[in-house]
Scaffold this motif. Structure first.
Motif, PDB file in Angstrom:
ATOM      1  N   TYR A   1      30.827  50.499  25.788  1.00 17.72           N
ATOM      2  CA  TYR A   1      31.035  50.462  27.232  1.00 17.72           C
ATOM      3  C   TYR A   1      31.969  49.316  27.611  1.00 17.72           C
ATOM      4  O   TYR A   1      32.863  49.473  28.439  1.00 17.72           O
ATOM      5  CB  TYR A   1      29.691  50.320  27.942  1.00 17.72           C
ATOM      6  N   VAL A   2      31.761  48.151  26.988  1.00 20.14           N
ATOM      7  CA  VAL A   2      32.643  47.008  27.243  1.00 20.14           C
ATOM      8  C   VAL A   2      34.068  47.336  26.795  1.00 20.14           C
ATOM      9  O   VAL A   2      35.052  46.990  27.470  1.00 20.14           O
ATOM     10  CB  VAL A   2      32.115  45.755  26.512  1.00 20.14           C
ATOM     11  N   HIS A   3      34.180  48.043  25.662  1.00 22.35           N
ATOM     12  CA  HIS A   3      35.495  48.438  25.172  1.00 22.35           C
ATOM     13  C   HIS A   3      36.182  49.362  26.176  1.00 22.35           C
ATOM     14  O   HIS A   3      37.392  49.222  26.436  1.00 22.35           O
ATOM     15  CB  HIS A   3      35.349  49.130  23.822  1.00 22.35           C
ATOM     16  N   GLN A   4      35.424  50.284  26.778  1.00 19.42           N
ATOM     17  CA  GLN A   4      35.993  51.185  27.789  1.00 19.42           C
ATOM     18  C   GLN A   4      36.444  50.407  29.017  1.00 19.42           C
ATOM     19  O   GLN A   4      37.479  50.711  29.619  1.00 19.42           O
ATOM     20  CB  GLN A   4      34.970  52.244  28.184  1.00 19.42           C
ATOM     21  N   LEU A   5      35.647  49.413  29.422  1.00 15.02           N
ATOM     22  CA  LEU A   5      36.035  48.591  30.565  1.00 15.02           C
ATOM     23  C   LEU A   5      37.365  47.882  30.301  1.00 15.02           C
ATOM     24  O   LEU A   5      38.224  47.769  31.178  1.00 15.02           O
ATOM     25  CB  LEU A   5      34.948  47.558  30.865  1.00 15.02           C
ATOM     26  N   MET A   6      37.527  47.400  29.092  1.00 13.89           N
ATOM     27  CA  MET A   6      38.772  46.726  28.733  1.00 13.89           C
ATOM     28  C   MET A   6      39.941  47.698  28.761  1.00 13.89           C
ATOM     29  O   MET A   6      41.046  47.339  29.201  1.00 13.89           O
ATOM     30  CB  MET A   6      38.638  46.101  27.343  1.00 13.89           C
TER      31      MET A   6
ATOM     32  N   VAL B   1      40.202  50.325  30.675  1.00 21.08           N
ATOM     33  CA  VAL B   1      40.498  50.608  32.083  1.00 21.08           C
ATOM     34  C   VAL B   1      41.322  49.478  32.687  1.00 21.08           C
ATOM     35  O   VAL B   1      42.269  49.692  33.440  1.00 21.08           O
ATOM     36  CB  VAL B   1      39.174  50.800  32.865  1.00 21.08           C
ATOM     37  N   ARG B   2      40.910  48.264  32.335  1.00 24.47           N
ATOM     38  CA  ARG B   2      41.587  47.107  32.932  1.00 24.47           C
ATOM     39  C   ARG B   2      43.007  46.928  32.407  1.00 24.47           C
ATOM     40  O   ARG B   2      43.919  46.588  33.155  1.00 24.47           O
ATOM     41  CB  ARG B   2      40.755  45.851  32.649  1.00 24.47           C
ATOM     42  N   TRP B   3      43.199  47.155  31.107  1.00 28.67           N
ATOM     43  CA  TRP B   3      44.485  46.871  30.493  1.00 28.67           C
ATOM     44  C   TRP B   3      45.398  48.093  30.410  1.00 28.67           C
ATOM     45  O   TRP B   3      46.599  47.972  30.465  1.00 28.67           O
ATOM     46  CB  TRP B   3      44.287  46.299  29.088  1.00 28.67           C
ATOM     47  N   CYS B   4      44.815  49.251  30.269  1.00 25.61           N
ATOM     48  CA  CYS B   4      45.644  50.432  30.036  1.00 25.61           C
ATOM     49  C   CYS B   4      45.598  51.437  31.178  1.00 25.61           C
ATOM     50  O   CYS B   4      46.310  52.431  31.147  1.00 25.61           O
ATOM     51  CB  CYS B   4      45.211  51.126  28.742  1.00 25.61           C
ATOM     52  N   TYR B   5      44.726  51.214  32.201  1.00 27.67           N
ATOM     53  CA  TYR B   5      44.621  52.104  33.357  1.00 27.67           C
ATOM     54  C   TYR B   5      44.409  53.552  32.931  1.00 27.67           C
ATOM     55  O   TYR B   5      45.137  54.440  33.331  1.00 27.67           O
ATOM     56  CB  TYR B   5      45.879  51.994  34.227  1.00 27.67           C
ATOM     57  N   ARG B   6      43.410  53.786  32.127  1.00 26.69           N
ATOM     58  CA  ARG B   6      43.150  55.147  31.654  1.00 26.69           C
ATOM     59  C   ARG B   6      41.991  55.821  32.388  1.00 26.69           C
ATOM     60  O   ARG B   6      41.341  56.699  31.856  1.00 26.69           O
ATOM     61  CB  ARG B   6      42.854  55.121  30.157  1.00 26.69           C
ATOM     62  N   GLY B   7      41.669  55.397  33.563  1.00 31.02           N
ATOM     63  CA  GLY B   7      40.605  56.056  34.334  1.00 31.02           C
ATOM     64  C   GLY B   7      39.305  55.297  34.250  1.00 31.02           C
ATOM     65  O   GLY B   7      39.125  54.398  33.444  1.00 31.02           O
ATOM     66  N   PRO B   8      38.340  55.639  35.128  1.00 30.28           N
ATOM     67  CA  PRO B   8      37.055  54.935  35.194  1.00 30.28           C
ATOM     68  C   PRO B   8      36.204  55.204  33.959  1.00 30.28           C
ATOM     69  O   PRO B   8      36.172  56.312  33.452  1.00 30.28           O
ATOM     70  CB  PRO B   8      36.394  55.519  36.447  1.00 30.28           C
ATOM     71  N   PRO B   9      35.506  54.179  33.466  1.00 36.38           N
ATOM     72  CA  PRO B   9      34.633  54.383  32.311  1.00 36.38           C
ATOM     73  C   PRO B   9      33.336  55.038  32.720  1.00 36.38           C
ATOM     74  O   PRO B   9      32.885  54.885  33.843  1.00 36.38           O
ATOM     75  CB  PRO B   9      34.374  52.954  31.827  1.00 36.38           C
ATOM     76  N   GLY B  10      32.730  55.756  31.828  1.00 30.30           N
ATOM     77  CA  GLY B  10      31.416  56.337  32.093  1.00 30.30           C
ATOM     78  C   GLY B  10      30.366  55.592  31.306  1.00 30.30           C
ATOM     79  O   GLY B  10      30.552  55.291  30.140  1.00 30.30           O
ATOM     80  N   LEU B  11      29.263  55.301  31.963  1.00 31.93           N
ATOM     81  CA  LEU B  11      28.187  54.590  31.278  1.00 31.93           C
ATOM     82  C   LEU B  11      27.564  55.461  30.207  1.00 31.93           C
ATOM     83  O   LEU B  11      27.162  54.992  29.155  1.00 31.93           O
ATOM     84  CB  LEU B  11      27.116  54.160  32.291  1.00 31.93           C
ATOM     85  N   LEU B  12      27.465  56.772  30.486  1.00 32.63           N
ATOM     86  CA  LEU B  12      26.807  57.673  29.551  1.00 32.63           C
ATOM     87  C   LEU B  12      27.773  58.086  28.451  1.00 32.63           C
ATOM     88  O   LEU B  12      28.196  59.227  28.337  1.00 32.63           O
ATOM     89  CB  LEU B  12      26.269  58.899  30.294  1.00 32.63           C
ATOM     90  N   VAL B  13      28.189  57.106  27.658  1.00 32.63           N
ATOM     91  CA  VAL B  13      29.099  57.392  26.557  1.00 32.63           C
ATOM     92  C   VAL B  13      28.377  58.205  25.508  1.00 32.63           C
ATOM     93  O   VAL B  13      27.177  58.082  25.318  1.00 32.63           O
ATOM     94  CB  VAL B  13      29.624  56.075  25.940  1.00 32.63           C
ATOM     95  N   HIS B  14      29.123  59.071  24.807  1.00 33.59           N
ATOM     96  CA  HIS B  14      28.504  59.963  23.828  1.00 33.59           C
ATOM     97  C   HIS B  14      28.457  59.281  22.466  1.00 33.59           C
ATOM     98  O   HIS B  14      29.318  59.474  21.632  1.00 33.59           O
ATOM     99  CB  HIS B  14      29.289  61.272  23.769  1.00 33.59           C
ATOM    100  N   SER B  15      27.435  58.432  22.310  1.00 39.84           N
ATOM    101  CA  SER B  15      27.290  57.742  21.034  1.00 39.84           C
ATOM    102  C   SER B  15      25.844  57.340  20.835  1.00 39.84           C
ATOM    103  O   SER B  15      25.173  56.938  21.773  1.00 39.84           O
ATOM    104  CB  SER B  15      28.159  56.478  21.010  1.00 39.84           C
ATOM    105  N   GLU B  16      25.388  57.459  19.615  1.00 44.36           N
ATOM    106  CA  GLU B  16      24.070  56.981  19.227  1.00 44.36           C
ATOM    107  C   GLU B  16      22.966  57.491  20.151  1.00 44.36           C
ATOM    108  O   GLU B  16      22.151  56.748  20.662  1.00 44.36           O
ATOM    109  CB  GLU B  16      24.058  55.444  19.210  1.00 44.36           C
ATOM    110  N   GLY B  17      22.945  58.808  20.399  1.00 40.79           N
ATOM    111  CA  GLY B  17      21.883  59.383  21.223  1.00 40.79           C
ATOM    112  C   GLY B  17      22.195  59.255  22.697  1.00 40.79           C
ATOM    113  O   GLY B  17      23.306  58.950  23.103  1.00 40.79           O
TER     114      GLY B  17
END
Length: 551
Positions: free
Chosen positions: A323-328, A330-346
């Motif tokens: 999630y922190v990686h997605q936030l980064m 968004v901030r640096w690459c402007y690739r859209g809003p991150p989702g908290l419900l990432v598809h990983s580890e259940g």
């Protein structure tokens, strides 16, 4: 299916056996002890939470559980259907059996929720039914047990529909309001468990409802039902703790309905607020023991759930990292809003259902393992997702076998059989026909539940003294004083003490004519030394002594 049926039979059978382990005094003193005194008129010890001067526990759930079972066995005895229904065994087992039946609400909830959360239903059921938390804690009369069952029902209600455009069921808002309020009155900490389900439910309504009118309708239903439920609890607690009766209120000359309402309002008891007022005071919590804020995360979670708790923490860190990686990004690459419900580890949502209550409960300095038992539901659902925890099967089985043995049999395990033994002794007919007087002195044990002795309040021939963890000097002084005043020919003084403290009594200037060893009994407050357990005297150090004082 066969394995689950076997584990379910074990749960019921072990309840009837019964389990000898004594987990915590609250198991008895927050319901059965109080109801045995109120309904069966037995000698009991009323804890401070149930005194009219400091009402901190609602009486509704004790009445609905232990109260109902005691009323049933009392009625059976009065109707001569069962001449000796009221005894130590039935007083212990009947409320536990009701809680054991209620515990299958957990199984039902897991079976209903597993497909919704992408878990294997039978794998989740095996993890649940095979957990020693279910076998031991959920068959005991704890308020935490009821908290876990209400949390399970709340999760079923909020997960009843997917957020695919379909509206929530019309009755869901009302039931959610009732369960949330009931859970709050049972234990105010229920709000920590209810927070995520309520936020999830609110999110579903916002996503699925296009009409603001329908949204307001859901909220109003929730509030109205919550207020109605609260009024029921407040009224019942007010009548119980203040001994208010309508007859007394109307007995005053020319009492109007308004006068009655005013008198009731002045004496109104709201137990959750008293509970919070007491527990938010650090000095009060210190009386019950203080722990580091990380105890739930690092000790209690592992103690209850073992490797499943560790795997959940690992998955939580991985989810947080992504999630922190997605936030980064968004901030640096402007690739859209991150989702908290990432598809990983259940399912990350299930992890939130597990860790958010854990975090809130960790804010308090008093942290006991039983506070976390409601979290078994989201944990087994998360752990039963495909390809998870499979390689840990053997460790999970061994962990739960050890937990069941330790907490279901060994932990303070001699105290309940000891009370059964003393009950039979006290109620045995006197050879000479003269009434006998018994003094029962308990030292270095958990608080003995008096109701298991089955002594009527009118019977003054039995005295129970709880010396808790008294030091050697205080203990010897009390015992010697009793021995000095031992002038009654029909008096019997028994000292109940763990084998690990048996040597302390030998230093006192007294002698004993009889001794009985109850095995097993493990006192973690006075644990046996490891070298002693490897010697020939190990049995006495894992036992509870009943010593009869010599005249």
């Amino acid at each position: 299916r066969a394995l689950w049926a076997l584990l379910a039979a074990l749960r019921a059978g072990w309840c009837l056996l019964p389990q000898s382990g004594y987990l915590h005094p609250d198991e008895f003193f927050q319901a059965p002890e109080v109801m045995a005194g109120d309904i069966l008129n037995l000698q009991v010890y009323y804890p401070w939470e149930f005194l009219s001067s400091s009402p901190c526990r609602t009486v509704v759930f004790p009445l609905m559980t232990s109260g109902v079972t005691y009323w049933v066995i009392k009625s059976l005895q009065q109707l001569d259907i069962c001449s000796s229904c009221i005894n130590g065994y039935t007083l212990l087992v009947s409320p536990r059996l009701l809680f054991t039946i209620f515990s299958f609400i957990l199984d039902y909830s897991v079976y209903q929720l597993a497909p919704f959360w992408g878990a294997d239903p039978w794998k989740a059921l095996i993890l649940l039914a095979g957990s020693y938390v279910t076998l031991v804690f959920y068959t005991r009369t704890f308020t935490n047990t009821l908290e876990g069952l209400l949390f399970a029902l709340l999760m079923v209600l909020v997960s009843s529909r997917k957020c695919s455009g379909s509206s929530a069921e019309p009755t869901s808002s009302s039931l959610i309001g009732v369960i949330t309020t009931a859970g709050f009155f049972n234990r105010p900490t229920f709000l920590a468990f209810a927070l995520m389900p309520l936020l999830y439910w609110a999110g579903l309504i916002v996503d699925s409802e296009k009409s603001i009118k329908t949204l307001i309708n859901h909220i109003l239903k929730f509030i109205l039902c919550a207020c109605f439920t609260a009024s029921v609890f407040i009224t019942a607690d007010t009548f119980y703790f203040t001994s208010v009766s309508l007859d007394n209120l109307y007995s005053t000359n020319k009492s109007s309905l308004i006068d009655v309402i005013v008198q009731l309002h002045d004496k109104m008891v709201v137990t959750p607020f008293n509970f919070l007022s007491y527990n938010l005071n650090p000095h009060n919590l210190a009386l019950h023991g203080t722990h580091p804020r990380v105890t739930h995360f690092t000790v209690n979670g592992v103690m209850l759930f073992g490797i499943l708790h560790i795997l959940a923490i690992s998955a939580g860190f991985k989810m947080l990292k992504k999630y922190v990686h997605q936030l980064m990004l968004v901030r640096w690459c402007y690739r859209g809003p991150p989702g908290l419900l990432v598809h990983s580890e259940g399912s990350p949502t299930l992890l939130l259902f597990y860790f958010v209550p854990l975090a809130f409960l960790s804010l308090f300095s008093h942290q006991e393992p039983r506070f976390l038992i409601p979290l078994i539901l989201p944990l087994v659902l998360f752990s039963a997702s495909p390809n998870r925890a499979v390689k840990w099967k053997l460790l999970i089985v061994l962990f739960n076998l050890l937990g069941a043995l330790l907490f279901g049999c060994l932990h303070q395990g001699g105290l309940i059989p000891c009370l059964f033994h003393l009950e039979q002794l006290i109620h045995s007919p006197a050879p000479s026909g003269h009434p006998r007087h018994y003094t029962l002195l308990f030292a270095h044990t958990y608080m003995p539940p008096r109701f298991l002795l089955n002594i009527k309040k009118t019977d003054v021939h039995v005295e129970v003294i709880d010396m808790a963890g008294a030091g050697e000097e205080t203990l010897c002084q009390t015992v010697e004083q009793r021995a000095t005043n031992f002038t009654c020919s029909h008096c019997h003084i028994f000292i109940i003490i763990p084998g690990t403290v048996r040597a302390t009594i030998t230093k006192c200037d007294v002698s004993f004519k009889n001794e009985t060893l109850i095995f097993p009994h493990l006192s973690m407050e006075d644990p046996p030394q490891i070298p002693v357990l490897t010697s020939g005297n190990w049995r006495s150090h894992l036992g509870l002594y009943i010593l009869e004082l010599n005249r």
